[in-house]
Design an enzyme around this catalytic site. Structure first.
Site, short mmCIF file in Angstrom:
data_model
loop_
_atom_site.label_atom_id
_atom_site.label_comp_id
_atom_site.label_asym_id
_atom_site.label_seq_id
_atom_site.Cartn_x
_atom_site.Cartn_y
_atom_site.Cartn_z
CG ASP A 68 14.92 36.45 -25.19
OD1 ASP A 68 14.02 35.63 -25.48
OD2 ASP A 68 15.62 36.35 -24.17
CB SER A 69 11.33 40.90 -23.39
OG SER A 69 10.28 40.23 -24.05
N GLY A 148 1.04 39.29 -19.98
CA GLY A 148 2.03 38.69 -19.09
C GLY A 148 2.02 39.26 -17.67
CE1 TYR A 149 5.43 36.45 -14.72
CE2 TYR A 149 6.38 36.92 -16.87
CZ TYR A 149 6.11 36.03 -15.86
OH TYR A 149 6.49 34.71 -15.95
CG ASP A 150 2.26 44.49 -18.98
OD1 ASP A 150 3.47 44.61 -18.67
OD2 ASP A 150 1.87 44.55 -20.17
CE LYS A 170 4.06 46.82 -21.83
NZ LYS A 170 3.59 45.47 -22.10
P1 ITT Z 1 8.66 34.90 -28.82
O1 ITT Z 1 9.86 34.14 -28.29
O2 ITT Z 1 7.91 34.16 -29.88
O3 ITT Z 1 9.00 36.30 -29.21
P2 ITT Z 1 7.77 34.71 -26.07
O4 ITT Z 1 6.55 35.23 -25.33
O5 ITT Z 1 8.10 33.26 -25.87
O6 ITT Z 1 7.59 35.06 -27.62
P3 ITT Z 1 10.19 35.56 -24.69
O7 ITT Z 1 10.85 34.23 -24.69
O8 ITT Z 1 11.00 36.77 -25.03
O9 ITT Z 1 8.97 35.63 -25.70
O10 ITT Z 1 9.52 35.75 -23.29
C1 ITT Z 1 9.10 36.99 -22.88
C2 ITT Z 1 8.19 36.83 -21.67
O11 ITT Z 1 8.51 37.84 -20.72
C3 ITT Z 1 6.74 37.08 -22.09
O12 ITT Z 1 6.11 35.89 -22.52
C4 ITT Z 1 6.17 37.62 -20.77
O13 ITT Z 1 5.96 36.58 -19.87
C5 ITT Z 1 7.35 38.45 -20.24
N1 ITT Z 1 7.28 39.83 -20.80
C6 ITT Z 1 8.14 40.40 -21.68
N2 ITT Z 1 7.76 41.64 -22.00
C7 ITT Z 1 6.63 41.86 -21.32
C8 ITT Z 1 5.75 42.95 -21.26
O14 ITT Z 1 5.93 44.04 -21.99
N3 ITT Z 1 4.69 42.85 -20.46
C9 ITT Z 1 4.48 41.74 -19.73
N4 ITT Z 1 5.24 40.66 -19.74
C10 ITT Z 1 6.32 40.71 -20.53
#
Ligand code: ITT
Length: 192
Positions: A68-69, A148-150, A170
């Site tokens: 979760d990130s 994503g936000y990279d 990265k």
């Molecule tokens: P799962 O729950 O299926 O693992 P998800 O994309 O919905 O996939 P999260 O709820 O953990 O996962 O949301 C993480 C979001 O945070 C991700 O979709 C990106 O928007 C951002 N994010 C996390 N890590 C990132 C990274 O390494 N680079 C860019 N954006 C990131």
């Protein structure tokens, strides 16, 4: 070769895990022959990571991990945080990234990526590992790697955004890389 199951449907995360988990066969939700409901109703990265991993553990009954990130933007009271994937609904990341750039205009630009990996062991016990990386919101998107936000996540030591460096660069400093290395160290210590 040992198999590691990851409770994610985010293909970019799977790729990053595959690159870092050398010597393991990485499997994710798309390798499962049934569709399962992954819950994510916590308010912290730890709660969500455990929730996701448990959803898969309850089906497989073998060790699994989850991720979760998200990004915490200081000028936005650490938002979108745990809601990083869901923030602004179905808008593209082009739009979301521009919204963050607009939000921090004239304000402090600091931000961080956070990643919590939850590991559910054979006995069903949860362990969590947190990795963070500090950065700044760039004034405009740069680069096409990553996801994503990279494109707006400027990493000062590299003097560019994380979308403008190789996967290897990265992973070497990322929140996900850090959390994963803590998990691997723990696995080795426990001789799993
Ligand atoms: P799962 O729950 O299926 O693992 P998800 O994309 O919905 O996939 P999260 O709820 O953990 O996962 O949301 C993480 C979001 O945070 C991700 O979709 C990106 O928007 C951002 N994010 C996390 N890590 C990132 C990274 O390494 N680079 C860019 N954006 C990131």
């Amino acid at each position: 070769m040992k198999t590691i199951w990851i409770a994610t449907s985010n293909a970019h995360k799977v790729e990053e895990f595959k690159e870092m988990l050398v010597g393991y066969e990485v499997k994710s939700l798309k390798d499962l022959d049934q569709k399962i409901e992954i819950e994510e109703n916590g308010t912290t990265f730890e709660e969500n990571a455990i929730c996701k991993a448990m959803s898969l553990y309850n089906v497989l009954h073998e060790p699994v991990i989850s991720d979760d990130s998200g990004i915490e933007v200081d000028a936005m009271d650490k938002k979108p945080g745990v809601y990083s994937a869901r923030w602004m609904g179905d808008q593209t990341y082009e739009v979301k990234n521009q919204a963050i750039i607009d939000n921090v205009k004239g304000k402090v630009r600091t931000a961080r990526y956070v990643c919590v990996i939850a590991y559910i062991d054979e006995q069903g016990e949860a362990h969590t590992y947190r990795g963070e990386v500090e950065g700044e919101i760039n004034s405009h998107p740069v680069g096409t790697n990553g996801f994503g936000y990279d494109p707006i996540f400027y990493y000062p030591p590299y003097q560019t955004t994380l979308a403008n460096v190789s996967d290897e660069k990265k992973n070497a400093i990322s929140h996900r890389g850090k959390a994963l290395r803590l998990f691997i160290e723990d696995l080795k210590e426990k001789e799993l």
